[in-house]
Design an enzyme around this catalytic site. Sequence first.
Site, mmCIF file in Angstrom:
data_model
loop_
_atom_site.group_PDB
_atom_site.id
_atom_site.type_symbol
_atom_site.label_atom_id
_atom_site.label_comp_id
_atom_site.label_asym_id
_atom_site.label_seq_id
_atom_site.Cartn_x
_atom_site.Cartn_y
_atom_site.Cartn_z
ATOM 1 N N ASN A 1 0.863 -1.180 0.000
ATOM 2 C CA ASN A 1 0.000 0.000 0.000
ATOM 3 C C ASN A 1 0.903 1.234 0.000
ATOM 4 O O ASN A 1 1.481 1.574 1.027
ATOM 5 C CB ASN A 1 -0.895 -0.034 1.248
ATOM 6 C CG ASN A 1 -1.764 1.204 1.364
ATOM 7 O OD1 ASN A 1 -1.821 2.030 0.447
ATOM 8 N ND2 ASN A 1 -2.439 1.336 2.506
ATOM 9 N N LYS B 1 0.098 4.258 -0.288
ATOM 10 C CA LYS B 1 -0.534 5.441 0.325
ATOM 11 C C LYS B 1 -0.287 6.672 -0.566
ATOM 12 O O LYS B 1 -0.193 6.517 -1.784
ATOM 13 C CB LYS B 1 -0.028 5.624 1.766
ATOM 14 C CG LYS B 1 -0.169 4.318 2.564
ATOM 15 C CD LYS B 1 0.057 4.465 4.040
ATOM 16 C CE LYS B 1 -0.109 3.102 4.714
ATOM 17 N NZ LYS B 1 0.024 3.162 6.172
ATOM 18 N N HIS C 1 -9.262 1.105 4.878
ATOM 19 C CA HIS C 1 -8.002 1.347 5.589
ATOM 20 C C HIS C 1 -8.243 2.272 6.778
ATOM 21 O O HIS C 1 -9.049 3.202 6.704
ATOM 22 C CB HIS C 1 -6.951 1.939 4.649
ATOM 23 C CG HIS C 1 -5.587 1.881 5.240
ATOM 24 N ND1 HIS C 1 -5.152 2.805 6.167
ATOM 25 C CD2 HIS C 1 -4.578 0.986 5.090
ATOM 26 C CE1 HIS C 1 -3.923 2.469 6.544
ATOM 27 N NE2 HIS C 1 -3.556 1.383 5.907
ATOM 28 N N GLU D 1 -6.641 4.661 7.915
ATOM 29 C CA GLU D 1 -6.421 6.090 7.645
ATOM 30 C C GLU D 1 -7.656 6.696 6.996
ATOM 31 O O GLU D 1 -8.006 7.847 7.259
ATOM 32 C CB GLU D 1 -5.171 6.267 6.761
ATOM 33 C CG GLU D 1 -3.897 6.006 7.556
ATOM 34 C CD GLU D 1 -2.759 5.387 6.767
ATOM 35 O OE1 GLU D 1 -2.769 5.451 5.518
ATOM 36 O OE2 GLU D 1 -1.847 4.823 7.404
ATOM 37 N N GLU E 1 -5.307 -5.129 10.346
ATOM 38 C CA GLU E 1 -4.279 -4.119 10.601
ATOM 39 C C GLU E 1 -4.565 -3.421 11.926
ATOM 40 O O GLU E 1 -5.340 -2.455 11.973
ATOM 41 C CB GLU E 1 -4.279 -3.073 9.484
ATOM 42 C CG GLU E 1 -3.957 -3.627 8.115
ATOM 43 C CD GLU E 1 -3.352 -2.570 7.182
ATOM 44 O OE1 GLU E 1 -2.273 -2.826 6.648
ATOM 45 O OE2 GLU E 1 -3.942 -1.486 7.042
ATOM 46 N N GLY F 1 2.593 2.063 10.887
ATOM 47 C CA GLY F 1 3.537 3.168 10.775
ATOM 48 C C GLY F 1 4.232 3.512 12.081
ATOM 49 O O GLY F 1 4.891 4.544 12.186
ATOM 50 N N SER G 1 3.626 -2.416 10.261
ATOM 51 C CA SER G 1 5.075 -2.487 10.501
ATOM 52 C C SER G 1 5.701 -3.821 10.117
ATOM 53 O O SER G 1 6.614 -4.294 10.803
ATOM 54 C CB SER G 1 5.398 -2.118 11.958
ATOM 55 O OG SER G 1 4.968 -0.794 12.226
HETATM 56 P P1 13P Z 1 3.217 0.202 7.744
HETATM 57 O O1 13P Z 1 3.734 -1.066 7.103
HETATM 58 O O2 13P Z 1 3.955 1.423 7.297
HETATM 59 O O3 13P Z 1 3.065 0.071 9.218
HETATM 60 O O4 13P Z 1 1.728 0.406 7.171
HETATM 61 C C1 13P Z 1 0.841 -0.646 7.197
HETATM 62 C C2 13P Z 1 -0.356 -0.266 6.401
HETATM 63 O O5 13P Z 1 -1.061 0.658 6.751
HETATM 64 C C3 13P Z 1 -0.638 -1.005 5.172
HETATM 65 O O6 13P Z 1 -1.897 -0.697 4.682
#
Ligand code: 13P
Length: 252
Positions: free
Chosen positions: A9, A11, A97, A99, A169, A175, A215
């Site tokens: 992803n 983003k 997601h 976010e 997740e 992150g 992560s």
């Molecule tokens: P990270 O791998 O940066 O923690 O992000 C995970 C994520 O949000 C994948 O959609």
Amino acid sequence: MRKKIVAGNWKMNNNLNETKKLIKELKNELKGFEFDNTRVIIAPSFVNLQQAVKKTEETKIEVSAQNLHQAKNGAFTGEVSAEMLVDIGIDIVILGHSERRAYFNETDESLALKVKTAIANGLDVIFCFGEQLEDRTSENHFKVVEEQLRNALFGLSSEAYNNIILAYEPVWAIGTGQTATADQAQEMHYFIRNLLAKEYNDALAQEVSILYGGSVKPNNAEEIFSKPDVDGGLIGGASLKAEDFSAIVKSI
Ligand code: 13P
């Protein structure tokens, strides 16, 4: 046999040149990789999807969108429809997601509509869900995850699950560099698979791929992926470096 899947992803990262460069590097890194039962997916931003589709044409790398709007078309300024994605050769979309839930007010209810639209248009859905830190510390994580799945997905027919990929997740691991342990991931994935078996049936539950996200890095992927109910990962930060992402792909 259910598929192993590693999805990146991206983003809101990478302009057009960076997108092309990263795809080129990925193709190099993955030369000789036996895809067999494994799907490798990247999810660039909307504006770069068309080029990403073109640049991956001769490869087994698949391209996903990061969102869509539930309506067929109309007065929804700034939005992108399922039909538009399909039209440029996209067949996967990430929905739900954390976010998007946190910053763009997406709810289980609106996500249920988005999932329906995606599936009606033949798209595969990588459906994300997961608890907040306070849900875990108060030991409500199973309840929260069950509700997210129940509200957004359990209205679907069994057939719809041919197009569903689940991505657990935990928000506290996204992150932050703080990953769930492999055992915590396995425990939740096992819970989810049981839930699917109860709500639908065991055969269906055994066929749905459940990814872990939060992560995942080259140094922890192998342990997380070794768990029986973890079928791969949804990778954020580490998917932006070809070397790291391909190392994660190779640990599946
Ligand atoms: P990270 O791998 O940066 O923690 O992000 C995970 C994520 O949000 C994948 O959609």
